[in-house]
Design a protein around this motif. Structure first.
Motif, PDB file in Angstrom:
ATOM      1  N   LEU A  25      73.666  47.159  33.747  1.00 53.39           N
ATOM      2  CA  LEU A  25      73.012  46.559  32.628  1.00 53.39           C
ATOM      3  C   LEU A  25      72.894  47.451  31.572  1.00 53.39           C
ATOM      4  CD1 LEU A  25      71.352  44.197  31.785  1.00 53.39           C
ATOM      5  CD2 LEU A  25      69.277  45.110  32.958  1.00 53.39           C
ATOM      6  N   GLY A  26      72.504  48.804  31.503  1.00 56.07           N
ATOM      7  CA  GLY A  26      72.310  49.571  30.634  1.00 56.07           C
ATOM      8  C   GLY A  26      73.621  49.748  29.894  1.00 56.07           C
ATOM      9  N   LEU A  27      74.601  50.183  30.445  1.00 52.11           N
ATOM     10  CA  LEU A  27      75.867  50.337  29.809  1.00 52.11           C
ATOM     11  C   LEU A  27      76.474  49.007  29.103  1.00 52.11           C
ATOM     12  CD1 LEU A  27      77.694  52.440  32.500  1.00 52.11           C
ATOM     13  CD2 LEU A  27      76.842  53.253  30.360  1.00 52.11           C
ATOM     14  N   GLY A  28      76.135  47.987  29.700  1.00 51.93           N
ATOM     15  CA  GLY A  28      76.457  46.561  29.106  1.00 51.93           C
ATOM     16  C   GLY A  28      75.745  46.619  27.643  1.00 51.93           C
ATOM     17  N   PHE A  70      77.372  46.252  23.913  1.00 52.05           N
ATOM     18  CA  PHE A  70      77.136  45.057  23.140  1.00 52.05           C
ATOM     19  C   PHE A  70      76.294  45.577  21.789  1.00 52.05           C
ATOM     20  CE2 PHE A  70      77.683  42.465  26.801  1.00 52.05           C
ATOM     21  CZ  PHE A  70      78.289  41.304  26.224  1.00 52.05           C
ATOM     22  N   ARG A  71      75.503  46.660  21.905  1.00 55.25           N
ATOM     23  CA  ARG A  71      74.776  47.207  20.628  1.00 55.25           C
ATOM     24  C   ARG A  71      75.854  47.884  19.942  1.00 55.25           C
ATOM     25  NH1 ARG A  71      73.415  47.544  16.547  1.00 55.25           N
ATOM     26  NH2 ARG A  71      71.371  48.557  15.820  1.00 55.25           N
ATOM     27  N   GLN A  72      76.730  48.630  20.336  1.00 54.17           N
ATOM     28  CA  GLN A  72      77.728  49.163  19.739  1.00 54.17           C
ATOM     29  C   GLN A  72      78.750  48.311  18.942  1.00 54.17           C
ATOM     30  OE1 GLN A  72      79.598  52.137  22.379  1.00 54.17           O
ATOM     31  NE2 GLN A  72      78.021  53.488  21.959  1.00 54.17           N
ATOM     32  N   ASN A  73      78.783  47.350  19.590  1.00 52.33           N
ATOM     33  CA  ASN A  73      79.913  46.161  19.234  1.00 52.33           C
ATOM     34  C   ASN A  73      79.279  45.503  18.110  1.00 52.33           C
ATOM     35  OD1 ASN A  73      80.847  42.924  19.730  1.00 52.33           O
ATOM     36  ND2 ASN A  73      82.592  44.597  19.688  1.00 52.33           N
ATOM     37  N   ALA A 128      81.280  34.697  18.588  1.00 51.55           N
ATOM     38  CA  ALA A 128      81.857  35.228  19.880  1.00 51.55           C
ATOM     39  C   ALA A 128      80.933  36.343  20.512  1.00 51.55           C
ATOM     40  CB  ALA A 128      83.135  35.848  19.253  1.00 51.55           C
ATOM     41  N   TRP A 129      80.533  37.231  19.717  1.00 49.89           N
ATOM     42  CA  TRP A 129      79.644  38.278  20.247  1.00 49.89           C
ATOM     43  C   TRP A 129      78.421  37.677  20.995  1.00 49.89           C
ATOM     44  CZ3 TRP A 129      74.485  39.563  19.479  1.00 49.89           C
ATOM     45  CH2 TRP A 129      74.148  40.827  20.102  1.00 49.89           C
ATOM     46  N   VAL A 130      77.794  36.561  20.303  1.00 48.33           N
ATOM     47  CA  VAL A 130      76.875  35.931  21.236  1.00 48.33           C
ATOM     48  C   VAL A 130      77.281  35.126  22.322  1.00 48.33           C
ATOM     49  CG1 VAL A 130      74.867  34.083  20.891  1.00 48.33           C
ATOM     50  CG2 VAL A 130      75.287  35.847  19.019  1.00 48.33           C
ATOM     51  N   GLU A 131      78.145  34.766  22.428  1.00 51.86           N
ATOM     52  CA  GLU A 131      78.677  33.993  23.637  1.00 51.86           C
ATOM     53  C   GLU A 131      79.011  35.118  24.896  1.00 51.86           C
ATOM     54  OE1 GLU A 131      82.647  31.020  24.993  1.00 51.86           O
ATOM     55  OE2 GLU A 131      82.411  31.841  22.732  1.00 51.86           O
ATOM     56  N   LEU A 132      79.555  36.123  24.359  1.00 53.16           N
ATOM     57  CA  LEU A 132      79.739  37.109  25.630  1.00 53.16           C
ATOM     58  C   LEU A 132      78.478  37.794  26.098  1.00 53.16           C
ATOM     59  CD1 LEU A 132      82.988  39.069  24.032  1.00 53.16           C
ATOM     60  CD2 LEU A 132      82.689  37.620  25.852  1.00 53.16           C
ATOM     61  N   ARG A 133      77.520  37.975  24.961  1.00 55.64           N
ATOM     62  CA  ARG A 133      76.224  38.311  25.452  1.00 55.64           C
ATOM     63  C   ARG A 133      75.393  37.390  26.286  1.00 55.64           C
ATOM     64  NH1 ARG A 133      71.667  37.687  21.113  1.00 55.64           N
ATOM     65  NH2 ARG A 133      71.956  35.430  21.837  1.00 55.64           N
ATOM     66  N   PHE A 155      76.945  37.670  29.688  1.00 53.01           N
ATOM     67  CA  PHE A 155      76.729  38.775  30.379  1.00 53.01           C
ATOM     68  C   PHE A 155      75.484  38.760  30.931  1.00 53.01           C
ATOM     69  CE2 PHE A 155      74.364  43.053  30.190  1.00 53.01           C
ATOM     70  CZ  PHE A 155      75.267  43.706  31.118  1.00 53.01           C
ATOM     71  N   LEU A 156      74.450  38.315  30.145  1.00 51.86           N
ATOM     72  CA  LEU A 156      72.850  37.904  30.668  1.00 51.86           C
ATOM     73  C   LEU A 156      72.883  36.899  31.615  1.00 51.86           C
ATOM     74  CD1 LEU A 156      70.984  38.044  27.114  1.00 51.86           C
ATOM     75  CD2 LEU A 156      71.218  39.834  28.787  1.00 51.86           C
ATOM     76  N   ALA A 157      73.628  35.882  31.462  1.00 50.43           N
ATOM     77  CA  ALA A 157      73.637  34.917  32.890  1.00 50.43           C
ATOM     78  C   ALA A 157      74.052  35.589  34.074  1.00 50.43           C
ATOM     79  CB  ALA A 157      74.514  33.777  32.223  1.00 50.43           C
ATOM     80  N   LEU A 158      75.083  36.296  34.000  1.00 50.78           N
ATOM     81  CA  LEU A 158      75.816  36.932  35.211  1.00 50.78           C
ATOM     82  C   LEU A 158      74.341  38.071  35.542  1.00 50.78           C
ATOM     83  CD1 LEU A 158      77.761  38.045  36.975  1.00 50.78           C
ATOM     84  CD2 LEU A 158      78.699  39.477  35.639  1.00 50.78           C
ATOM     85  N   VAL A 159      73.958  38.846  34.830  1.00 54.96           N
ATOM     86  CA  VAL A 159      72.615  39.707  35.402  1.00 54.96           C
ATOM     87  C   VAL A 159      71.794  38.708  35.900  1.00 54.96           C
ATOM     88  CG1 VAL A 159      71.114  41.463  34.625  1.00 54.96           C
ATOM     89  CG2 VAL A 159      73.149  41.532  33.598  1.00 54.96           C
TER      90      VAL A 159
END
Length: 538
Positions: free
Chosen positions: A13-16, A20-23, A276-281, A284-288
C-alpha cells in the motif's frame, strides 16, 4: 496468517501510494510545460499579428489618397496633384471605406489632423482618438497602440486602436491614420488545432474580462475572479489550480504580452488531465479495500474463538488500570483461560481491599493538608489572606497585566487612630475592631477580588479588571460602611473610620513593592487630607 497478510499489505500500500504521488507530480509537470508552450506560442502569434496589422496601417497612411486628401483639407491653398481623388472629406471617407472592405481585420479607418480632430472616417461615428503630444523621430516606422483592447459596444466585439502618423511629401506630420481592429480575428492564431498542446488560450484585460478565446465565444464566459488573476500575474509561468472560465476546476498559468496590455492565460480541465490517474487510483483503492475486508473477516473469525476471551481479560485489566476496581469476570471455561479468569478475580478482590485502605488514609491526609494550606495563606486573626499570599497574588496580577493589558486596582487602607484605640480600650478590643473591619471588606468585594491583611491595622484590596472610577466607588462604599459601624465596649460606643489610598496598575510597575509604594503614597494623601476618605494617585 493474518499477520503475514498485513505485513505484505502495508508495504504494498505504501509503495502504491508513493507511486501514485510521483505519477501525479509528473502529470503536473507535463501539463505545466504544455501550458507554458501555449502561452509562449500565443504571445509570438500576437506579436506577428500586431506587426502585420501595423504594417497594413502604415501602408495605408502612405497612400497618395490619404496624403493628398489630408493636405487638401489641412492646407487648402497648397498645390495638390491634379489627379487626386480626395479633394474633400467625402471623397477621402469613400476611399477609407474601400480600403476597410478589403481588410477584414479593420472595423474602422479614421484620418485625423494634427490637433486630433476627425477629418474623415469610414464609420458614421468615428471612435475617440487621443494623439501623443510628440511623435518619435522614427514616426514613419513606429505605430502606437492608442487604446488598450476593450469591449466595443458599437461593433459588439473586442477592439483595439492603432494610430500611425501621416506625413506630407516634405516629411511634415499632418495628422494620423487610426485603425480600429477587430480582436476576434486574432482567435485562429492563438492556438493551432494540429500542433498546439491541449488546452484553451484566453486573453484577459486588466480587470480579468475575456477579450478573445482560442475556442469558445468570449461573450458567454464570466469574468475571472480578481484574487485568482492577481495570483496568476504574481507568478507568471507557474501553474495553479483554480475555478476557471471554461471548466469548474482547471490547471492554468498566465503570462503578460509584451505587445498588448493583456494577460495571456492558458488553462486545461483538471478533471480531464487526471481522469486516467483517478481511475487507476480508484481501482487500486478498491483492491486494497477488498483485501482489508478479507483480512478483517479472517481476524474476526479468529477473535471469536481465541482472541475474544483474551480481549475480555485485557479490557478488565484496562478498567482496573483506569481506577474501576469493581470488575469481576465470570469463569465459564475449564481450560487455561478459565483458570486465568479465576486468578484475575482474586487479584481484583485484593486490589479493592487495598484501595479502600489507601483511600481512607489519603482522605485524612488531604484534610490535614487543606488545613495546613489555609493556615499558611490566611491571617489567623481576620481570616483574610496574609502578607505572603498577598505578594504572590499581586505578582500574578502584574504578570497578567503585562501579558493581556487587563488593568487592576489596589486599595491600601488603615484604621484611623488605631494606636489610640488600642491604648485606650485594650488589645482585645483592637483585635475585635480589626476582625469587624475585615468582615466589611469581604462583604464589599466580588468573588474574583482579593482582600488581605497587610500588617498591623493596614489592609489591602485588589480589584481585578477594575478601573479607577469603579475602584473609588468601592473604596467609598467600604469607608461608609466602616464609618457607620458602631462598636460597643464597657458601656462606650467606639466610632471607627478608615483612610484609603487608591492606585491603578501601570506599565512601569515591575514588582509588588513598586505598587505598594505608590499605594502607600496615596494612603498618606488620604491622611494628609483629613483622614476618613479615599484618595487616588494616578
Amino acid at each position: 496468517m493474518v499477520f503475514a497478510i498485513i505485513a505484505t499489505l502495508i508495504p504494498s500500500l505504501g509503495l502504491g501510494l508513493l507511486s501514485f504521488r510521483q505519477n501525479e507530480a509528473q502529470i503536473s509537470d507535463n501539463v505545466t510545460r504544455e501550458l507554458r508552450t501555449l502561452t509562449s506560442d500565443a504571445s509570438r502569434e500576437i506579436e506577428l499579428w500586431i506587426d502585420k496589422r501595423a504594417h497594413e496601417v502604415r501602408v495605408s497612411s502612405t497612400s497618395n489618397a490619404v496624403i493628398d486628401g489630408l493636405s487638401a483639407i489641412a492646407r487648402p491653398q497648397a498645390n495638390i496633384r491634379a489627379n487626386t481623388v480626395t479633394k474633400n472629406p467625402q471623397a477621402l471617407a469613400h476611399y477609407l471605406r474601400s480600403v476597410q472592405e478589403k481588410l477584414d481585420t479593420f472595423r474602422e479607418l479614421t484620418v485625423v489632423n494634427a490637433d486630433g480632430q476627425v477629418v474623415a472616417s469610414s464609420a458614421a461615428a468615428a471612435a475617440a482618438v487621443t494623439l501623443p503630444d510628440e511623435w518619435p523621430p522614427n514616426s514613419l516606422t513606429e505605430g502606437l497602440v492608442i487604446t488598450p483592447p476593450h469591449w466595443d459596444e458599437q461593433y459588439t466585439t473586442t477592439t483595439l486602436s492603432i494610430a500611425v502618423p501621416v506625413l506630407s511629401y516634405d516629411n511634415l506630420i499632418m495628422g494620423a491614420l487610426v485603425a480600429v481592429l477587430d480582436l476576434r480575428t486574432l482567435q485562429p492564431h492563438l492556438k493551432s488545432a494540429k500542433k498546439s498542446p491541449p488546452g484553451e488560450v484566453l486573453l484577459l484585460d486588466r480587470d480579468g474580462r475575456i477579450l478573445v478565446s482560442s475556442q469558445i465565444d468570449a461573450e458567454k464566459l464570466k469574468q475571472l475572479d480578481a484574487s485568482v488573476l492577481r495570483r496568476l500575474q504574481s507568478q507568471p509561468g507557474e501553474s495553479l489550480v483554480f475555478q476557471g472560465m471554461t471548466h469548474r476546476e482547471v490547471i492554468g498559468l498566465a503570462d503578460v504580452s509584451e505587445n498588448l496590455p493583456v494577460t495571456i492565460v492558458a488553462e486545461r480541465d483538471r478533471g480531464e488531465v487526471y481522469s486516467a490517474w483517478v481511475e487507476l487510483r480508484d481501482m487500486f483503492l478498491a483492491l486494497v479495500s477488498a483485501l482489508v475486508i478479507v483480512v478483517a473477516a479472517v481476524a474476526f473469525q479468529m477473535g471469536r474463538s481465541i482472541v475474544g476471551p483474551l480481549q475480555r481479560l485485557i479490557g478488565a485489566a484496562d478498567r482496573i488500570a483506569g481506577g474501576d476496581l469493581e470488575v469481576r469476570l465470570t469463569a465459564t471455561r475449564n481450560d487455561e483461560l478459565g483458570h486465568l479468569t479465576q486468578v484475575f478475580n482474586q487479584m481484583a478482590d485484593k486490589l479493592r481491599h487495598s484501595h479502600a485502605e489507601i483511600m481512607a488514609t489519603n482522605q485524612a491526609m488531604q484534610q490535614q493538608n487543606q488545613v495546613l494550606e489555609t493556615l499558611s495563606i490566611t491571617d489567623s486573626l481576620t481570616g483574610l489572606y496574609n502578607r505572603s499570599k498577598l505578594d504572590a497574588i499581586l505578582s500574578d496580577e502584574l504578570a497578567r497585566f503585562k501579558r493581556t493589558q487587563r488593568e487592576f486596582t489596589l486599595l491600601m487602607m488603615d484604621i484611623d487612630y488605631f494606636k489610640t484605640l488600642n491604648d485606650t480600650y485594650g488589645h482585645i478590643t483592637g483585635d475585635e475592631i480589626l476582625t469587624a473591619v475585615a468582615r466589611i471588606l469581604v462583604q464589599s468585594i466580588r468573588s474574583i477580588d482579593y482582600a488581605a491583611r497587610y500588617g498591623g491595622d493596614e489592609f489591602i484590596i485588589i480589584l481585578v479588571e477594575t478601573s479607577t472610577d469603579q475602584a473609588l466607588k468601592t473604596a467609598e462604599r467600604v469607608r461608609s460602611q466602616v464609618e457607620n459601624m458602631r462598636y460597643s465596649t464597657n458601656d462606650s460606643i467606639i466610632a471607627v473610620t478608615v483612610s484609603i489610598g487608591v492606585v491603578q496598575c501601570q506599565s512601569g510597575d515591575m514588582t509588588p513593592t513598586a505598587v505598594f509604594a505608590r499605594a502607600d503614597s496615596a494612603l498618606y494623601g488620604a491622611k494628609h487630607a483629613g483622614r476618613n476618605r479615599a484618595f487616588c494617585v494616578s
